[in-house]
Design an enzyme around this catalytic site. Structure first.
Site, short mmCIF file in Angstrom:
data_model
loop_
_atom_site.label_atom_id
_atom_site.label_comp_id
_atom_site.label_asym_id
_atom_site.label_seq_id
_atom_site.Cartn_x
_atom_site.Cartn_y
_atom_site.Cartn_z
N SER A 94 3.82 -3.84 8.67
CA SER A 94 4.15 -4.36 10.00
C SER A 94 5.58 -4.88 9.97
O SER A 94 6.02 -5.43 8.96
CB SER A 94 3.26 -5.52 10.41
OG SER A 94 2.03 -5.45 9.79
N GLU B 1 -2.81 -13.93 2.53
CA GLU B 1 -3.05 -12.98 3.61
C GLU B 1 -4.53 -12.97 4.00
O GLU B 1 -4.87 -13.02 5.18
CB GLU B 1 -2.62 -11.59 3.14
CG GLU B 1 -2.50 -10.59 4.28
CD GLU B 1 -2.06 -9.22 3.77
OE1 GLU B 1 -1.66 -9.12 2.59
OE2 GLU B 1 -2.16 -8.27 4.55
N SER C 167 0.82 -1.22 0.00
CA SER C 167 0.00 0.00 0.00
C SER C 167 0.85 1.26 0.00
O SER C 167 1.96 1.28 0.51
CB SER C 167 -0.87 0.04 1.25
OG SER C 167 -1.70 -1.07 1.31
#
Lengths: 366, 401
Positions: free
Chosen positions: B161, B244, B129
């Site tokens: 993350s 995911e 993103s």
């Protein structure tokens, strides 16, 4: 126990029969008849072993269980089959089996399996609670038999049944009684059913002679109701899936603003949400059938879950289907309202979603 | 029948073998890691041992640490590991980077990275993103420009993350600006520990910091680290995203302070609310959602094992986001005024607020509910695609802002 291939074969046969004999045209014509079912189709269901599906081969039945029943009902529910299958082959046959009285079983199960006896169960009063508290028929013993007084309502196919099993209050709890269709002091009135594919009747008893069936009371009724709820869940899951598929197909072909309306996110998102309802309802119905077939200690919990989850999913899917179709589905000629009528009827029949939510929570330990 | 017995015999033998291996090797003393981005030496040693024994990726080919088993047989291994609480098995289901690498890495890159990824020695993060490419992920603007044997990367990534710990990032970058957006992006296995990579933590609505922004300025990645070929990044991304999303529909995060907050019946009992008939209806309804989702997943799994694909699988994440938001609503109703407060002295209030806010992790992260509904309606129900005004336009000319 059947293999999955055998179950597929049964479903294929029922699906084929529904396509041939329970088309929308056939359903519309049958639902306007006084008896509310097609005797020729009923005979074919008997021949396929569907009417006697749950009945022991000893009594001329097929000897299958909830697992096969649920799958068959997905097919009949998808086709909006008009028949006393649920009343006679499922609820009454299960109740006779649950009663454990050999004499009554030998007397009636062969006729039910052969389709010549159409049986039903009267187990709730005008309040329509389908709980022990809702029974409003009293029984007192007389001359070695019993006399019934009071009212039973929402009796499925009660107007045409030739064997009536009545749940009534006795001095020592609830009992199950058989009443002849022509018994004296019995008044049967057909009720105006909102779902015209379903037949409902109200029965009044005035010193009506009856015979008690075994010594089992509400536990036998609950056992039969649980089987009927699984059958109902199957019909709900199948009906929901069918009207959903019809709606998705329509969205691909209906053109507005120069393109299929199914290309608009407003409708696509509704469809995606409905798909969760349809799949969850299939999962819940099949899970309940498995648990009941294997008689696990989670069976009651699974049946309660299916009872409210499938009822509400079907109502939501059928209602949203009308909105997604738009004006065409506001007409009598379009089948969507037949599904919504069925969905709304089945959400009340045999107990409301709130009754089963409460029962589910209790079974979860709360 | 003979076939079924044969399979049963093979299954039983496999189970016995796993059990014997665990009996001989697992002593139950391994401590769970507090920080999943910074694993202990003991965890890494155990993971390597599981890999050597062939339990880490049982469905993979034998040349690549696997045993070429069916998913069903591999689940037997997972069951036996779960039975004793041992980690490390069945990474062929859970290890996103290793699975993507096996499918799309070049021979040399696979040889270089897969052992480290499976031993958990290589830590990786996701660089997908961007501030201007959220739901519209194919609209990434991070540039990758060829320079000799390398590509030079410039751009900004977000929602990463573990960026501060990561050795590599799975990077989606634009390699061709003169073709439509999906056709000009490439997937790189990008080295994070180099000058020109700056990591800044993001503060979330939960007041936690699990994500970072990553600023990339003239950083380098070898051309050999391209996965799936030049300008073929969109396809690689689909595989990585599927892994995911599958895990996001599976096991969401629970309460932060008290396990009681996760058990709505226990919580209602604690607050003396179990007699409240309206609440009981709400409780039953919301508890049924989680059960129905589990039943759907079990049915999808059973279909997969019978070899029929299951469209039910794609519903999991969307269903889970509804479950989390609905549970949060009922939990807050149970807790009532205590949700005005936070901190360890008010565990149920704190948890109610945290879980209500963290539900957005599932309903936005990994594709918003709205994107999920598009995917379900287009790929499963085959409804027409939404008109895409930028579909056939060279990316250079696409409107942004």
């Amino acid at each position: 126990m059947t293999t999955s291939e055998e179950r597929n074969a049964i479903c294929d046969a029922v699906r084929g029969l529904m396509q041939d004999r329970s088309s929308e045209t056939a359903v519309r014509s049958t639902m306007e008849t006084p008896q509310g079912y097609d005797p020729a189709l009923w005979a074919q269901l008997v021949e396929l072993g569907i009417v006697g599906l749950l009945i022991d081969p000893e009594y001329g039945g097929t000897g299958l269980g909830p697992l096969e029943l649920e799958l068959v009902m997905e097919e009949t529910g998808a086709a909006l089959l008009c028949s006393p299958l649920l009343s006679s082959g499922v609820l009454a046959a299960s109740l006779l089996s649950a009663c454990g009285e050999k004499n009554a079983q030998a007397r009636y199960l062969p006729g039910i399996a052969a389709g010549t006896t159409i049986a039903t169960v009267a187990l709730t009063g005008d309040a329509g609670t389908w709980t022990p508290e809702g029974v409003t028929v009293d029984a007192r013993s007389a001359n070695g038999g019993a006399l019934l007084n009071g009212v039973a309502s929402y009796v499925t196919h009660g107007q045409i049944a030739n064997l009536l099993l009545i749940v009534a209050k006795t001095g020592s709890g609830l009992g199950i009684f058989e009443v002849d269709a022509n018994a004296s002091g019995l008044t049967r009135s057909a009720l105006p059913s909102f779902d015209r594919t379903l037949r409902l009747a109200r029965l009044e008893f005035a010193n009506t002679p009856a015979r008690q069936v075994g010594q089992m009371g509400w536990p036998a009724v609950q056992e039969a109701l649980d089987v009927a709820l699984v059958a109902l869940a199957g019909e709900q899951a199948g009906g929901g899936r069918r009207i959903f598929e019809m709606t998705v197909e329509y969205a691909k072909t209906r053109i507005q603003f120069g393109r299929p309306i199914g290309g608009f996110q407003a409708l696509k998102h509704m469809a995606a949400d409905l798909m969760i309802e349809v799949e969850s309802s299939t999962s819940a119905a099949r899970h309940a059938a498995e648990q009941l077939a294997e008689k696990t200690n989670q069976a009651e919990e699974a049946v309660s879950l299916a009872a409210f989850a499938c009822a509400e999913a079907y109502s939501k899917v059928a209602a949203t289907a009308i909105q997604m179709h738009g004006g065409i589905a506001f007409t009598w000629e379009h089948p969507a309202h037949l599904y919504l009528r069925r969905a709304r009827a089945y959400a009340q029949l045999f107990g409301s979603p709130s009754l089963y939510r409460e029962r589910y929570l209790t079974q979860l330990g709360a | 029948m003979a076939d079924i017995e044969e399979t049963n015999k093979a299954d039983a033998a496999l189970r016995t073998e796993v059990r014997a291996w665990l009996d001989a090797n697992w002593d139950g003393t391994l401590q769970p890691d507090q920080d999943k981005w910074n694993l202990s030496a003991a965890t890494k040693a155990w993971t390597a041992k599981v890999l050597d024994a062939g339990w880490a990726v049982p469905t993979w080919p034998k040349d690549w640490f696997g045993r070429a088993l069916s998913a069903e047989q591999a689940d037997i291994i997972a069951e036996e590991f779960a039975r004793v609480g041992a980690p490390g098995a069945r990474q062929d289901k859970s290890n996103l980077a290793a699975n993507t690498m096996l499918a799309f890495g070049g021979e040399a890159l696979k040889r270089q990275m897969i052992p480290g990824l499976l031993k958990r020695e290589i830590v990786q993060c996701l660089l997908y993103s961007e501030p201007a490419a959220g739901s519209d992920l194919a609209g990434v603007r991070t540039r990758a420009e060829r320079d000799g044997e390398d590509y030079i990367i410039n751009g900004q990534k977000v929602w990463t993350s573990g960026a501060a710990h990561a050795d590599y990032g799975m990077l989606l970058a634009r390699t061709d600006w003169d073709v439509p957006k999906h056709k000009g992006v490439t997937f790189f296995f990008f080295p994070m520990k180099q000058p020109g990579v700056e990591v800044r933590p993001l503060r979330q609505i939960t007041d936690e910091s699990h994500f970072n922004e990553v600023f990339i300025t003239n950083a380098r990645v070898p051309a050999a680290n391209i996965m799936g070929g030049l300008n073929n990044g969109w396809r690689v991304l689909q595989t990585a995203l599927a892994y995911e999303r599958a895990t996001m529909g599976d096991r969401p995060r629970g309460a932060r302070i008290s396990a009681t907050s996760d058990d709505l019946i226990a919580l209602a009992r604690h607050y003396g609310r179990l007699e409240d008939t309206a609440l009981r209806q709400d409780l039953a309804a919301v508890l049924s959602l989680r059960k129905l989702n589990a039943l759907n997943n079990a049915r999808a799994q059973a279909n997969l094992e019978q070899g029929t694909s299951s469209s039910v699988m794609s519903l999991g994440k969307l269903a889970m986001s509804r479950i989390l938001h609905e549970e949060a609503r009922v939990r807050t109703a149970i807790v009532g005024a205590e949700s005005l407060l936070e901190g360890p002295d008010h565990p149920f209030g704190d948890d109610a607020n945290f879980l209500a806010f963290n539900a957005y992790f599932t309903s936005i992260g990994g594709g918003t509910d709205q994107i999920q509904r598009n995917i379900i309606s287009e790929r499963v129900l085959n409804l027409p695609k939404e008109i895409e005004v930028d579909r056939n336009v060279p990316f250079r000319q696409v409107r942004s802002g």
